[in-house]
Design a protein around this motif. Structure first.
Motif, PDB file in Angstrom:
ATOM      1  N   LYS A  12     -82.457 -38.636  32.215  1.00  0.00           N
ATOM      2  CA  LYS A  12     -81.270 -38.786  32.360  1.00  0.00           C
ATOM      3  C   LYS A  12     -81.214 -36.449  31.391  1.00  0.00           C
ATOM      4  N   MET A  13     -80.872 -35.778  32.694  1.00  0.00           N
ATOM      5  CA  MET A  13     -80.570 -34.417  32.035  1.00  0.00           C
ATOM      6  C   MET A  13     -78.843 -34.241  31.495  1.00  0.00           C
ATOM      7  N   ASN A  14     -79.201 -33.593  30.572  1.00  0.00           N
ATOM      8  CA  ASN A  14     -77.484 -33.066  29.520  1.00  0.00           C
ATOM      9  C   ASN A  14     -77.205 -31.731  29.340  1.00  0.00           C
ATOM     10  N   VAL A  15     -76.308 -31.854  29.801  1.00  0.00           N
ATOM     11  CA  VAL A  15     -76.180 -29.745  29.992  1.00  0.00           C
ATOM     12  C   VAL A  15     -75.153 -29.731  29.502  1.00  0.00           C
ATOM     13  N   GLY A  38     -85.361 -31.796  38.470  1.00  0.00           N
ATOM     14  CA  GLY A  38     -86.794 -32.250  38.683  1.00  0.00           C
ATOM     15  C   GLY A  38     -85.775 -33.473  39.640  1.00  0.00           C
ATOM     16  N   ASN A  39     -86.878 -34.771  39.299  1.00  0.00           N
ATOM     17  CA  ASN A  39     -86.359 -35.631  39.535  1.00  0.00           C
ATOM     18  C   ASN A  39     -85.411 -36.317  38.486  1.00  0.00           C
ATOM     19  N   SER A  40     -84.546 -36.444  37.643  1.00  0.00           N
ATOM     20  CA  SER A  40     -83.693 -36.982  37.087  1.00  0.00           C
ATOM     21  C   SER A  40     -82.840 -37.643  37.765  1.00  0.00           C
ATOM     22  N   THR A  41     -82.344 -38.926  36.808  1.00  0.00           N
ATOM     23  CA  THR A  41     -81.727 -39.600  38.452  1.00  0.00           C
ATOM     24  C   THR A  41     -80.437 -39.342  37.188  1.00  0.00           C
ATOM     25  N   GLU A  42     -80.126 -38.752  36.660  1.00  0.00           N
ATOM     26  CA  GLU A  42     -78.284 -39.105  36.154  1.00  0.00           C
ATOM     27  C   GLU A  42     -78.427 -37.317  35.684  1.00  0.00           C
ATOM     28  N   LEU A  43     -77.409 -36.248  36.068  1.00  0.00           N
ATOM     29  CA  LEU A  43     -77.217 -35.147  34.891  1.00  0.00           C
ATOM     30  C   LEU A  43     -76.060 -35.574  34.765  1.00  0.00           C
ATOM     31  N   THR A  44     -75.785 -35.232  33.233  1.00  0.00           N
ATOM     32  CA  THR A  44     -73.889 -35.005  32.527  1.00  0.00           C
ATOM     33  C   THR A  44     -73.780 -34.036  32.705  1.00  0.00           C
TER      34      THR A  44
END
Length: 99
Positions: A12-15, A38-44
């Motif tokens: 889970k990537m948080n920006v 990368g292979n993140s499945t969630e981007l917020t």
């Protein structure tokens, strides 16, 4: 100027963004996403402190959305009214998942 704080925790990537996303800062955001997504499945994206986004910034968000369509979900949260208006006028409010 744009401050970018990107963390990736268990896919889970948080920006968190602070500033303007324009022709000067969009390449910086794009580089961070290429490096860390990368292979993140969630981007917020947390856009609490983003007061403006240009077409260059919209392009970066669209590229991120296309990547996440293949590997997971993308969310944009805490969007101010000015940026919301830009998303609506450009049709991005129909493409992006704004929460």
């Amino acid at each position: 100027m744009l401050d970018i704080n990107a963390t990736n925790d268990g896919g889970k990537m948080n920006v968190t963004l602070d500033g303007r996303i324009d022709t000067t800062t969009a390449p910086q955001l794009e580089a961070v996403l290429k490096e860390k997504l990368g292979n993140s499945t969630e981007l917020t994206f947390d856009m609490t402190n983003v007061e403006y986004i240009s077409s260059a910034g919209l392009r970066v968000l669209l590229s991120a959305q296309k990547a996440m369509n293949k590997q997971g979900k993308m969310y944009i949260k805490n969007v101010c009214d000015a940026v919301k208006d830009i998303f609506e006028v450009t049709g991005f409010s129909d493409i992006l998942n704004i929460i």
